[in-house]
Design a protein around this motif. Structure first.
Motif, PDB file in Angstrom:
ATOM      1  N   ALA A  44       8.213  23.958  22.041  1.00  0.00           N
ATOM      2  CA  ALA A  44       6.827  24.056  21.550  1.00  0.00           C
ATOM      3  C   ALA A  44       5.892  24.251  22.597  1.00  0.00           C
ATOM      4  CB  ALA A  44       6.813  22.552  21.011  1.00  0.00           C
ATOM      5  N   ALA A  45       6.114  23.665  23.741  1.00  0.00           N
ATOM      6  CA  ALA A  45       4.861  23.853  24.747  1.00  0.00           C
ATOM      7  C   ALA A  45       5.089  25.345  25.398  1.00  0.00           C
ATOM      8  CB  ALA A  45       5.033  22.849  25.955  1.00  0.00           C
ATOM      9  N   LEU A  46       6.289  25.757  25.589  1.00  0.00           N
ATOM     10  CA  LEU A  46       6.239  27.124  26.218  1.00  0.00           C
ATOM     11  C   LEU A  46       5.972  28.307  25.010  1.00  0.00           C
ATOM     12  CD1 LEU A  46       9.976  26.871  27.682  1.00  0.00           C
ATOM     13  CD2 LEU A  46       7.738  27.324  28.834  1.00  0.00           C
ATOM     14  N   GLY A  47       6.083  27.908  23.706  1.00  0.00           N
ATOM     15  CA  GLY A  47       5.513  28.962  22.858  1.00  0.00           C
ATOM     16  C   GLY A  47       3.973  28.711  22.871  1.00  0.00           C
ATOM     17  N   PHE A  48       3.520  27.529  22.900  1.00  0.00           N
ATOM     18  CA  PHE A  48       1.894  27.328  22.784  1.00  0.00           C
ATOM     19  C   PHE A  48       1.386  28.381  24.054  1.00  0.00           C
ATOM     20  CE2 PHE A  48      -1.597  24.944  24.213  1.00  0.00           C
ATOM     21  CZ  PHE A  48      -2.399  24.874  23.435  1.00  0.00           C
ATOM     22  N   PHE A  49       1.995  27.729  25.433  1.00  0.00           N
ATOM     23  CA  PHE A  49       1.424  28.683  26.199  1.00  0.00           C
ATOM     24  C   PHE A  49       1.672  30.119  26.332  1.00  0.00           C
ATOM     25  CE2 PHE A  49       1.604  24.225  28.442  1.00  0.00           C
ATOM     26  CZ  PHE A  49       0.273  24.136  28.583  1.00  0.00           C
TER      27      PHE A  49
END
Length: 61
Positions: A44-49
């Motif tokens: 989710a963090a990789l998608g957000f960034f």
């Protein structure tokens, strides 16, 4: 943006709770659940960034 931050924060909190349950009970299932939730929070963090970077690139072009 607020929704993404909330989801990421809740995933990290859930992972922390799973690891705390593992420490308290020494049940391997809690550690495995914690690792799975931590993996999803990193995704989710990789998608957000990734979305943030794409937005910046779109503004630059």
């Amino acid at each position: 943006m607020l929704v993404f931050r909330l989801v990421f924060g809740l995933l990290l909190f859930a992972s922390l709770l799973c690891f705390a349950m593992y420490i308290g009970t020494r049940d391997v299932r809690w550690r495995q659940r914690g690792i799975v939730v931590l993996k999803w929070s990193l995704i989710a963090a990789l998608g957000f960034f990734g979305v943030l970077i794409l937005e910046r690139l779109a503004l630059m072009l």
